[in-house]
Design a protein around this motif. Structure first.
Motif, short mmCIF file in Angstrom:
data_model
loop_
_atom_site.label_atom_id
_atom_site.label_comp_id
_atom_site.label_asym_id
_atom_site.label_seq_id
_atom_site.Cartn_x
_atom_site.Cartn_y
_atom_site.Cartn_z
N PHE A 515 0.84 -1.21 0.00
CA PHE A 515 0.00 0.00 0.00
C PHE A 515 0.87 1.26 0.00
O PHE A 515 1.76 1.41 0.84
N TYR A 516 0.59 2.15 -0.94
CA TYR A 516 1.31 3.42 -1.01
C TYR A 516 0.64 4.42 -0.07
O TYR A 516 -0.57 4.66 -0.14
N GLY A 517 1.42 5.00 0.83
CA GLY A 517 0.89 5.99 1.77
C GLY A 517 0.81 7.36 1.12
O GLY A 517 1.74 7.78 0.42
N GLU A 518 -0.29 8.03 1.33
CA GLU A 518 -0.51 9.34 0.72
C GLU A 518 0.70 10.24 0.90
O GLU A 518 1.23 10.43 1.98
N GLY A 519 1.17 10.81 -0.20
CA GLY A 519 2.36 11.66 -0.16
C GLY A 519 2.77 12.08 -1.54
O GLY A 519 2.43 11.41 -2.54
N GLY A 520 3.49 13.21 -1.64
CA GLY A 520 3.94 13.69 -2.94
C GLY A 520 2.79 14.04 -3.85
O GLY A 520 2.94 14.03 -5.08
N GLY A 521 1.62 14.34 -3.28
CA GLY A 521 0.45 14.68 -4.09
C GLY A 521 -0.38 13.49 -4.51
O GLY A 521 -1.46 13.67 -5.08
N GLN A 522 0.11 12.27 -4.26
CA GLN A 522 -0.63 11.07 -4.65
C GLN A 522 -1.46 10.57 -3.48
O GLN A 522 -0.98 10.48 -2.36
N SER A 523 -2.72 10.23 -3.75
CA SER A 523 -3.60 9.73 -2.70
C SER A 523 -3.16 8.34 -2.26
O SER A 523 -2.47 7.63 -2.98
N GLY A 524 -3.56 7.98 -1.06
CA GLY A 524 -3.19 6.68 -0.53
C GLY A 524 -3.97 5.55 -1.18
O GLY A 524 -5.11 5.73 -1.63
N ASP A 525 -3.36 4.37 -1.22
CA ASP A 525 -4.02 3.19 -1.80
C ASP A 525 -5.17 2.71 -0.94
O ASP A 525 -5.22 2.95 0.28
N VAL A 526 -6.10 2.01 -1.58
CA VAL A 526 -7.18 1.32 -0.88
C VAL A 526 -7.15 -0.15 -1.28
O VAL A 526 -6.52 -0.52 -2.27
N GLY A 527 -7.83 -0.99 -0.49
CA GLY A 527 -7.84 -2.42 -0.82
C GLY A 527 -8.14 -3.24 0.43
O GLY A 527 -8.95 -2.85 1.27
N TYR A 528 -7.43 -4.41 0.57
CA TYR A 528 -7.71 -5.30 1.70
C TYR A 528 -6.42 -5.85 2.29
O TYR A 528 -5.41 -6.03 1.59
N ILE A 529 -6.49 -6.14 3.60
CA ILE A 529 -5.43 -6.88 4.30
C ILE A 529 -6.09 -8.14 4.86
O ILE A 529 -7.15 -8.05 5.51
N MET A 530 -5.48 -9.31 4.61
CA MET A 530 -6.14 -10.58 4.98
C MET A 530 -5.17 -11.54 5.67
O MET A 530 -3.96 -11.48 5.43
N HIS A 531 -5.74 -12.40 6.50
CA HIS A 531 -5.03 -13.60 6.95
C HIS A 531 -6.10 -14.67 7.18
O HIS A 531 -7.09 -14.46 7.88
N ASP A 532 -5.91 -15.79 6.52
CA ASP A 532 -6.92 -16.86 6.50
C ASP A 532 -8.25 -16.27 6.03
O ASP A 532 -8.32 -15.70 4.95
N THR A 533 -9.30 -16.42 6.84
CA THR A 533 -10.61 -15.88 6.45
C THR A 533 -10.87 -14.51 7.06
O THR A 533 -11.97 -13.95 6.90
N ASN A 534 -9.92 -13.97 7.76
CA ASN A 534 -10.07 -12.66 8.38
C ASN A 534 -9.75 -11.57 7.37
O ASN A 534 -8.75 -11.67 6.63
#
Length: 907
Positions: A515-534
């Motif tokens: 995931f890219y953290g917001e900075g340099g004028g670019q917005s931060g990434d979105v998506g998912y973080i998973m482990h097993d079914t969590n």
């Protein structure tokens, strides 16, 4: 000795003694929300002193640009009226990061002052903290300073970075300007009282403790040294002048201002004390000189005048200078010329002044033009408020008025305060601050961000604590959107926790992330973080000091510290954001080619929907220029150039021609992004692999956002294609409506058939037809009104002079004001001398026109009659003595309104 020679001697002396020469940082602090502007030499080394950042050197020397004009260090109102208060100043300093300590620091300072600068030792005094026997002994035993010239103080000689953090005693060196500079001859009492005769020219801070509340001091394992000396004060001492403004750092600007205004600068205190008018001129010149420096340097480092934050402080400084310039001359402009003199005298030391010269001067001129118009209008309004207060015996201006002057008319509060104080009226500061706070609260309430309620101060602490523990975060996002990581820290947004469960929101730190953290004028990434079914949904990603914070909402299961996870960035969002970011680089290069190299980035925001790019330029971008810019960018996209990235030293990157942005902080090694021979910039963001992936570039808007700054919004890829296809559909519909055949070759078709060449011509032709028809319709409407009958029914009244005149009261059921005005003129011509009142009929609001013959308009004014008529009908209006117009909603009161006019004329 010139100030430039003092600065060079300082740098060379410490370089000779093993110090790394570090350039001044920007006045706009990077990643430090606690600072408005850089205000001390140690600012850029703050994280080094805190142990959060390591450098490849342990000794440094700088000449640092500083601004103190807001917050804790705010001397703005004293500037120009004392010898040593400034908004902008240079702090020369030497620093030790766990290397040498008190002995060497004291030796360096004394040797430089007494040998390199050859200041007589009898002109110098030293202060130490009451507890610091070590420093006092070093001064006496090592440097030979007599005990009677070493003074002990408490609070003034103990330095703290904040409520917690590094701290320690400090020792200061004072210069004696001699008996003419002050009235207290005893040096201890003079220093204690802040007497102008004895001036601090150097401060050596010994960071030897770490303070934990409440006041617990723990010795640091590696004590450090932070020193700072004011170049302006050193220059005054070395040039034999008491007042900093009499040094060569200010005189080029002051002397130029004297030529511009044909005025005289007098520095002699005794002469000024006897001549208040001369003192006022001298103070105004000093204000202008100081504010010219802070204005020029702040603009060069990326600040722009505005009504918020840093921009508001800059605007206050500029407008204070402009107002003092108006005191010197009502028609001469001082600030732009003085800025040119500054650039000429200091541009070789600070090249950003020269490279951004046009931007600096244009911004100053624009703000001056804006404010002079505002000043004249706002001053009149403020004077009216002050008169009202005086008439009621009130000695205080309300906070509501002060806020309105600021919010509506752009008057800084201190400017309102100065004008009010000049007339013996105080300002209700507390009420004004409450108005400001209420306004900030409303603004904050209307903003909806993505931080999931996380407290900003906690976010900063959460990240810095992790960094201080010696851990780091590896960014995997350049290689792809999926990667492995481990949960290293969790927070509920207010405090650290060990676990987040289903439904919880908070922050997550991983040891590695895609995931890219917001900075340099670019917005931060979105998506998912998973482990097993969590699964945790990442709704935003931000970054503090290279620590990536994932703003998460736990959708299912739980996450604990130490959990192994898989990170998955939304690939569509990432792809679209990358296309927009790469297009932004191409846009920047194209702007410089089409508009000129004065164009530099003033801000940007890149996300998956668009790119928004702010840049320095002092006039709108024409449609022809926009087309050239689009053509250049799309040509680069079509060339299918690979987007290349490489790591290299900052120096090597600049030598390669990479553009660096003002206000950005770069590490020793930087990432350089190159697209063919068209664009080369430093950038840490995510990008396409090949320009062809951008597919299409289209500018959708261009506008001004502040003085000297324009904004372009553009779209790429699918968004641009959909936009263009929609535009073609609308074009086809417009062609059909205009009578053309729907054809991709319609222009050629029209040319061969001899018809109008373009759709635009056809539209213009139709518009001309509509205008002609409107004129004919209005003529017909006017012809429907029987002017002769209305004139024949005119009433006769006597003027105050006894002459006979006519009154026409006309109810005309038309809405068009132009037609009604023509009817009014015809009626006035018919009656020759008198008054015509015409009331039309509209949809909800009804127009009213009153016309009075010039020979009687002195005694009976059209505006007065209109106010009465409109008032009866629930409306309002105004105008000249002979002609006025307005509107009213209540036509049922028409007869009552006409009766009111009659009674006013004695009928």
């Amino acid at each position: 000795m010139k100030s430039s020679e003092i600065r060079n001697a300082f740098i060379k002396y410490f370089e000779k003694n093993g110090h790394k020469v570090v350039p001044s940082s920007s006045l706009i602090p990077e990643n430090d929300p606690t600072l408005l502007f850089a205000n001390a030499g140690m600012n850029q080394f703050k994280n080094t002193f805190l142990g959060l950042e390591k450098r490849d050197y342990s000794r440094a020397v700088t000449a640092q640009k500083c601004v103190r004009a807001g917050g804790k260090h705010n001397d703005l109102e004293n500037v120009g009226f004392t010898a040593r208060h400034h908004t902008f100043f240079e702090m020369v300093g030497n620093f030790s990061f766990g290397d040498y300590f008190k002995k060497d620091a004291i030796h360096f300072a004394w040797e430089f002052l007494t040998k390199e600068l050859a200041i007589p030792k009898e002109k110098l005094y030293v202060t130490v903290h009451i507890s610091d026997d070590e420093a006092a002994d070093i001064w006496h035993n090592q440097e030979g300073v007599p005990r009677e010239r070493i003074f002990r103080f408490d609070k003034d000689n103990f330095w703290k970075m904040g409520d917690t953090g590094p701290c320690g005693p400090c020792t200061e060196i004072f210069y004696d300007h001699g008996p003419k500079a002050g009235t207290i001859s005893d040096p201890f009492k003079g220093i204690e009282a802040g007497e102008d005769r004895f001036v601090e020219i150097w401060n050596l801070v010994f960071m030897q403790y770490f303070e934990n509340p409440p006041g617990t001091l723990t010795p640091l394992p590696k004590p450090s040294v932070d020193t700072g000396g004011g170049l302006e004060r050193m220059s005054a001492a070395m040039q034999g002048v008491f007042n900093n403004y009499d040094t060569d750092l200010f005189q080029p600007m002051i002397q130029l201002a004297c030529k511009i205004g044909n005025i005289e600068y007098i520095s002699d205190k005794e002469v000024l004390a006897k001549n208040p008018a001369a003192a006022e001129v001298t103070s105004a010149l000093r204000v202008l000189a100081d504010h010219c420096r802070s204005t020029s340097f702040l603009i060069a480092d990326g600040a722009l005048p505005s009504n918020e934050g840093r921009g508001y402080v800059l605007r206050r400084i500029m407008r204070r200078a402009i107002r003092y310039g108006r005191k010197l001359s009502a028609d001469k402009s001082f600030l732009p010329g003085m800025a040119e003199a500054l650039i000429e005298s200091m541009g070789s030391v600070y090249p950003e002044l020269k490279t951004r010269r046009d931007h600096i001067l244009n911004t100053i001129r624009d703000e001056e033009d804006r404010f002079i118009a505002t000043l004249d209008k706002g001053t009149a309004i403020l004077e009216d408020e002050l008169k009202k207060a005086k008439s009621k015996g009130i000695k205080e201006l309300s906070g509501e008025v002060v806020f309105r002057m600021y919010d509506t008319y752009g008057f800084p509060a201190d400017l309102t305060r100065v004008i009010a104080n000049e007339q013996g009226i105080e300002v209700n500061e507390a009420a004004f601050e409450k108005e400001m706070e209420d306004n900030r609260a409303k603004s904050k309430a209307s903003w909806k961000g993505k931080s999931m309620g996380a407290d900003e101060a906690h976010m900063i602490k959460f990240a810095k604590d992790y960094l201080q523990s010696g851990k780091s975060v590896t960014f995997l996002g350049y290689e792809g959107t999926i990667g492995d990581g481990k949960v290293m820290g969790l927070s509920n947004g207010q405090a650290e926790v060990q676990e987040l469960k289903t439904g919880d929101t908070g922050l997550m730190i991983l040891n590695a992330t895609t995931f890219y953290g917001e900075g340099g004028g670019q917005s931060g990434d979105v998506g998912y973080i998973m482990h097993d079914t969590n699964r945790a949904r990442v709704i935003n990603t931000t970054k503090i000091d290279d620590i990536v914070l994932h703003h998460v909402e736990i959708e299912h299961g739980s996450f604990k510290v130490g959990t192994a996870v898989v990170t998955g960035v939304d690939p569509v969002e990432r792809r679209n954001t990358a296309a927009n970011h790469s297009a932004t680089h191409l846009l920047h290069a194209a702007l410089r080619k089409v508009l000129g190299t004065h164009v530099t980035q003033a801000g940007s925001l890149v996300d998956s929907q668009k790119t928004r790019f702010d840049f320095t330029h002092n006039k709108p971008v024409s449609s022809e220029e926009i087309k050239k810019i689009e053509d250049l960018v799309n040509e680069q996209i079509a060339r299918c150039n690979p987007v290349q990235t490489e790591m290299m030293s900052h120096k090597a990157a600049l030598e390669k021609g990479a553009m660096a942005l003002f206000g950005e902080k770069y590490a020793s090694d930087v990432r350089v992004l190159t697209m063919g021979d068209f664009s080369c910039e430093l950038c840490g963001g995510t990008h396409v692999k090949n320009t062809s992936e951008i597919r299409l570039f289209k500018i959708v808007s261009e506008a001004g956002v502040s003085s000297g700054v324009r904004r372009i919004e553009a779209i790429t890829a699918d968004n641009a294609l959909q936009y263009m296809m929609s535009a073609v559909t609308h074009l086809d519909d417009a062609l059909a409506a205009a009578g053309f055949q729907k054809s991709p070759h319609y222009i050629k078709h029209l040319e061969t058939t001899g018809e109008t060449a373009t759709l635009a011509n056809r539209v213009e032709s139709l518009k001309d037809q509509v205008k002609q028809l409107e004129k004919e319709m209005k003529k017909l409407q006017g012809g429907q009104v029987n002017v002769d009958d209305l004139a024949a029914n005119a009433l006769t009244f006597k003027t105050k002079a006894g002459a006979s005149a006519k009154l026409v009261l006309a109810d005309v059921p038309l809405d068009d004001r132009q037609v009604l005005a023509e009817v009014t003129d015809h009626l006035k011509n018919k009656i020759q001398s008198g008054i015509v009142v015409v009331v039309g009929q509209g949809d909800g609001s009804h127009p009213i026109i009153v016309s009075v013959s010039k020979e009687i308009s002195g005694e009976t004014k059209a505006g007065d009659l209109l106010k009465e008529v409109a008032g009866v009908m629930g409306g309002k209006g105004g105008g000249r003595p002979d002609f006025a117009q307005g509107a009213a909603p209540n036509r049922a009161q028409l007869n009552e309104a006409f009766s009111k006019v009659k009674s006013m004329l004695g009928l």
